[in-house]
Design a protein around this motif. Structure first.
Motif, PDB file in Angstrom:
ATOM      1  N   THR A 102       0.824  -1.212   0.000  1.00 18.51           N
ATOM      2  CA  THR A 102       0.000   0.000   0.000  1.00 18.51           C
ATOM      3  C   THR A 102       0.861   1.267   0.000  1.00 18.51           C
ATOM      4  OG1 THR A 102      -0.133  -0.079   2.401  1.00 18.51           O
ATOM      5  CG2 THR A 102      -1.929  -1.125   1.179  1.00 18.51           C
ATOM      6  N   LYS A 103       2.181   1.084   0.013  1.00 23.06           N
ATOM      7  CA  LYS A 103       3.084   2.238  -0.017  1.00 23.06           C
ATOM      8  C   LYS A 103       3.939   2.166  -1.285  1.00 23.06           C
ATOM      9  CE  LYS A 103       2.966   3.529   4.635  1.00 23.06           C
ATOM     10  NZ  LYS A 103       3.050   2.508   5.656  1.00 23.06           N
ATOM     11  N   ILE A 104       4.368   3.335  -1.743  1.00 26.59           N
ATOM     12  CA  ILE A 104       5.231   3.388  -2.928  1.00 26.59           C
ATOM     13  C   ILE A 104       6.643   3.001  -2.518  1.00 26.59           C
ATOM     14  CG2 ILE A 104       6.212   4.904  -4.686  1.00 26.59           C
ATOM     15  CD1 ILE A 104       3.614   6.600  -4.393  1.00 26.59           C
ATOM     16  N   LYS A 105       7.192   2.002  -3.233  1.00 29.21           N
ATOM     17  CA  LYS A 105       8.543   1.530  -2.914  1.00 29.21           C
ATOM     18  C   LYS A 105       9.488   1.912  -4.053  1.00 29.21           C
ATOM     19  CE  LYS A 105       7.675  -0.809   0.911  1.00 29.21           C
ATOM     20  NZ  LYS A 105       7.530  -2.231   0.957  1.00 29.21           N
ATOM     21  N   TYR A 106      10.695   2.296  -3.675  1.00 31.59           N
ATOM     22  CA  TYR A 106      11.706   2.700  -4.662  1.00 31.59           C
ATOM     23  C   TYR A 106      13.038   2.041  -4.317  1.00 31.59           C
ATOM     24  CZ  TYR A 106      15.072   5.687  -7.098  1.00 31.59           C
ATOM     25  OH  TYR A 106      16.101   6.156  -7.885  1.00 31.59           O
ATOM     26  N   ARG A 107      13.661   1.457  -5.326  1.00 33.50           N
ATOM     27  CA  ARG A 107      15.008   0.935  -5.120  1.00 33.50           C
ATOM     28  C   ARG A 107      15.934   1.692  -6.054  1.00 33.50           C
ATOM     29  NH1 ARG A 107      16.834  -5.246  -5.888  1.00 33.50           N
ATOM     30  NH2 ARG A 107      17.051  -4.501  -8.009  1.00 33.50           N
ATOM     31  N   ALA A 108      16.780   2.493  -5.483  1.00 29.53           N
ATOM     32  CA  ALA A 108      17.698   3.325  -6.263  1.00 29.53           C
ATOM     33  C   ALA A 108      18.725   2.446  -6.966  1.00 29.53           C
ATOM     34  CB  ALA A 108      18.400   4.317  -5.320  1.00 29.53           C
ATOM     35  N   LEU A 117       8.625   6.072  -0.757  1.00 32.54           N
ATOM     36  CA  LEU A 117       8.538   7.432  -1.290  1.00 32.54           C
ATOM     37  C   LEU A 117       7.143   7.969  -1.061  1.00 32.54           C
ATOM     38  CD1 LEU A 117      10.226   7.256  -4.822  1.00 32.54           C
ATOM     39  CD2 LEU A 117      11.197   8.180  -2.719  1.00 32.54           C
ATOM     40  N   ASP A 118       7.035   9.293  -0.883  1.00 33.57           N
ATOM     41  CA  ASP A 118       5.698   9.880  -0.847  1.00 33.57           C
ATOM     42  C   ASP A 118       5.200  10.045  -2.279  1.00 33.57           C
ATOM     43  OD1 ASP A 118       5.983  12.951  -1.675  1.00 33.57           O
ATOM     44  OD2 ASP A 118       7.753  12.326  -0.525  1.00 33.57           O
ATOM     45  N   HIS A 119       3.908  10.192  -2.417  1.00 33.42           N
ATOM     46  CA  HIS A 119       3.251  10.187  -3.725  1.00 33.42           C
ATOM     47  C   HIS A 119       3.799  11.284  -4.642  1.00 33.42           C
ATOM     48  CE1 HIS A 119      -0.098  11.145  -6.516  1.00 33.42           C
ATOM     49  NE2 HIS A 119      -0.221   9.853  -6.568  1.00 33.42           N
ATOM     50  N   ASP A 120       3.921  12.525  -4.146  1.00 38.25           N
ATOM     51  CA  ASP A 120       4.350  13.639  -5.000  1.00 38.25           C
ATOM     52  C   ASP A 120       5.771  13.436  -5.511  1.00 38.25           C
ATOM     53  OD1 ASP A 120       1.924  14.767  -4.672  1.00 38.25           O
ATOM     54  OD2 ASP A 120       2.545  16.262  -3.183  1.00 38.25           O
ATOM     55  N   THR A 121       6.650  12.965  -4.635  1.00 37.42           N
ATOM     56  CA  THR A 121       8.033  12.722  -5.055  1.00 37.42           C
ATOM     57  C   THR A 121       8.084  11.664  -6.145  1.00 37.42           C
ATOM     58  OG1 THR A 121       8.799  13.248  -2.825  1.00 37.42           O
ATOM     59  CG2 THR A 121      10.331  12.040  -4.235  1.00 37.42           C
ATOM     60  N   MET A 123       5.709  10.769  -8.259  1.00 37.30           N
ATOM     61  CA  MET A 123       5.123  11.267  -9.506  1.00 37.30           C
ATOM     62  C   MET A 123       6.099  12.185 -10.239  1.00 37.30           C
ATOM     63  SD  MET A 123       2.222   9.868  -9.952  1.00 37.30           S
ATOM     64  CE  MET A 123       1.246  10.819 -11.080  1.00 37.30           C
ATOM     65  N   ASP A 124       6.792  13.039  -9.483  1.00 35.43           N
ATOM     66  CA  ASP A 124       7.787  13.925 -10.108  1.00 35.43           C
ATOM     67  C   ASP A 124       8.922  13.115 -10.730  1.00 35.43           C
ATOM     68  OD1 ASP A 124       6.371  16.149  -9.456  1.00 35.43           O
ATOM     69  OD2 ASP A 124       7.578  16.685  -7.700  1.00 35.43           O
ATOM     70  N   MET A 125       9.379  12.083 -10.041  1.00 32.49           N
ATOM     71  CA  MET A 125      10.471  11.257 -10.566  1.00 32.49           C
ATOM     72  C   MET A 125      10.052  10.555 -11.861  1.00 32.49           C
ATOM     73  SD  MET A 125      11.887   9.660  -6.990  1.00 32.49           S
ATOM     74  CE  MET A 125      12.970   8.457  -7.728  1.00 32.49           C
ATOM     75  N   ILE A 126       8.822  10.045 -11.881  1.00 32.71           N
ATOM     76  CA  ILE A 126       8.335   9.362 -13.092  1.00 32.71           C
ATOM     77  C   ILE A 126       8.227  10.349 -14.251  1.00 32.71           C
ATOM     78  CG2 ILE A 126       6.339   8.198 -14.114  1.00 32.71           C
ATOM     79  CD1 ILE A 126       5.830   7.011 -11.271  1.00 32.71           C
ATOM     80  N   ALA A 127       7.644  11.531 -13.971  1.00 30.48           N
ATOM     81  CA  ALA A 127       7.485  12.539 -15.034  1.00 30.48           C
ATOM     82  C   ALA A 127       8.842  12.977 -15.575  1.00 30.48           C
ATOM     83  CB  ALA A 127       6.705  13.739 -14.492  1.00 30.48           C
ATOM     84  N   ASP A 128       9.812  13.199 -14.686  1.00 34.94           N
ATOM     85  CA  ASP A 128      11.157  13.610 -15.126  1.00 34.94           C
ATOM     86  C   ASP A 128      11.790  12.559 -16.032  1.00 34.94           C
ATOM     87  OD1 ASP A 128      10.905  15.898 -13.688  1.00 34.94           O
ATOM     88  OD2 ASP A 128      12.144  15.239 -11.998  1.00 34.94           O
ATOM     89  N   ARG A 129      11.692  11.301 -15.630  1.00 27.01           N
ATOM     90  CA  ARG A 129      12.295  10.228 -16.426  1.00 27.01           C
ATOM     91  C   ARG A 129      11.566  10.058 -17.759  1.00 27.01           C
ATOM     92  NH1 ARG A 129      13.687   9.564 -11.462  1.00 27.01           N
ATOM     93  NH2 ARG A 129      15.300   8.108 -10.739  1.00 27.01           N
ATOM     94  N   PHE A 130      10.269  10.179 -17.738  1.00 33.82           N
ATOM     95  CA  PHE A 130       9.461  10.049 -18.958  1.00 33.82           C
ATOM     96  C   PHE A 130       9.878  11.115 -19.975  1.00 33.82           C
ATOM     97  CE2 PHE A 130       5.723  10.735 -21.569  1.00 33.82           C
ATOM     98  CZ  PHE A 130       5.162   9.474 -21.732  1.00 33.82           C
TER      99      PHE A 130
END
Ligand code: SF4
Length: 188
Positions: A102-108, A117-121, A123-130
């Protein structure tokens, strides 16, 4: 619980009762008599469609106090006529499994652990990479100058739990961005 006596033996019950062939009440245990389907406790039932694959089997989703308690095949479905495969029959776990994330997981990159990760962070990371991948791999024309106006730097692979509306919007978004590689798990 009253103690079991000689008269409680199934074969004795069979001989003493009207159930002479031993296929009914004579061989039914107390536990079986007291067992009731989970559907009896439900306070509502909704019709749904199994999300797991492109077959789209019909489901009846039973719930009590706002929580899903049981999922079974919908006999009114012309697709599946009340049947579900083991995966579809276990879809109650989709909402209730303690393993559900139920939480956003990120593996650098190079990390060995997942971080949250929090939702806004996220979403920003996905948009930047896209946007970066689109810009970096944009193909305006081919080697003979013919227009392409596409990017091979981004692709979409949807999951079967996406519904029609979500797939429609994903297709619109990726096509508008110039992506041509779009697929869905349900079609593979
Ligand atoms: S019940 Fe099984 S076959 Fe039917 S849609 Fe779900 S996953 Fe597919």
């Amino acid at each position: 619980m009253s103690p079991t006596t000689f008269l409680d033996w199934p074969v004795i019950r069979q001989l003493r009762s009207a159930d002479k062939t031993g296929r009914g009440a004579a061989v039914t245990s107390k536990a079986t008599r007291e067992t009731a389907p989970r559907t009896f406790e439900a306070d509502s039932v909704a019709q749904s469609v199994c999300p797991y694959c492109a077959v789209g089997c019909g489901q009846l989703v039973y719930s009590k106090d706002g929580k899903v308690t049981h999922v079974e095949g919908n006999p009114d479905s012309p697709v599946s006529r009340g049947r579900l495969c083991p995966k579809g029959a276990a879809s109650e776990q989709l909402g209730n499994s303690p393993l559900r994330q139920t939480k956003i997981k990120y593996r650098a990159p190079y990390a060995t652990e997942w971080t949250e990760l929090d939702h806004d962070t996220a979403m920003d990371m996905i948009a930047d990479r896209f946007l970066e991948a689109r810009r970096k791999h944009w193909e305006d024309t081919d080697e003979q100058g013919r227009p392409l106006r596409r990017t091979m730097g981004i692709a979409s692979l949807g999951g079967a739990t996406l519904d029609n509306e979500e797939n429609y919007l994903i297709k619109k978004l990726f096509t508008a961005a110039g992506a041509i590689q779009m697929e869905n798990q349900a079609r593979i």
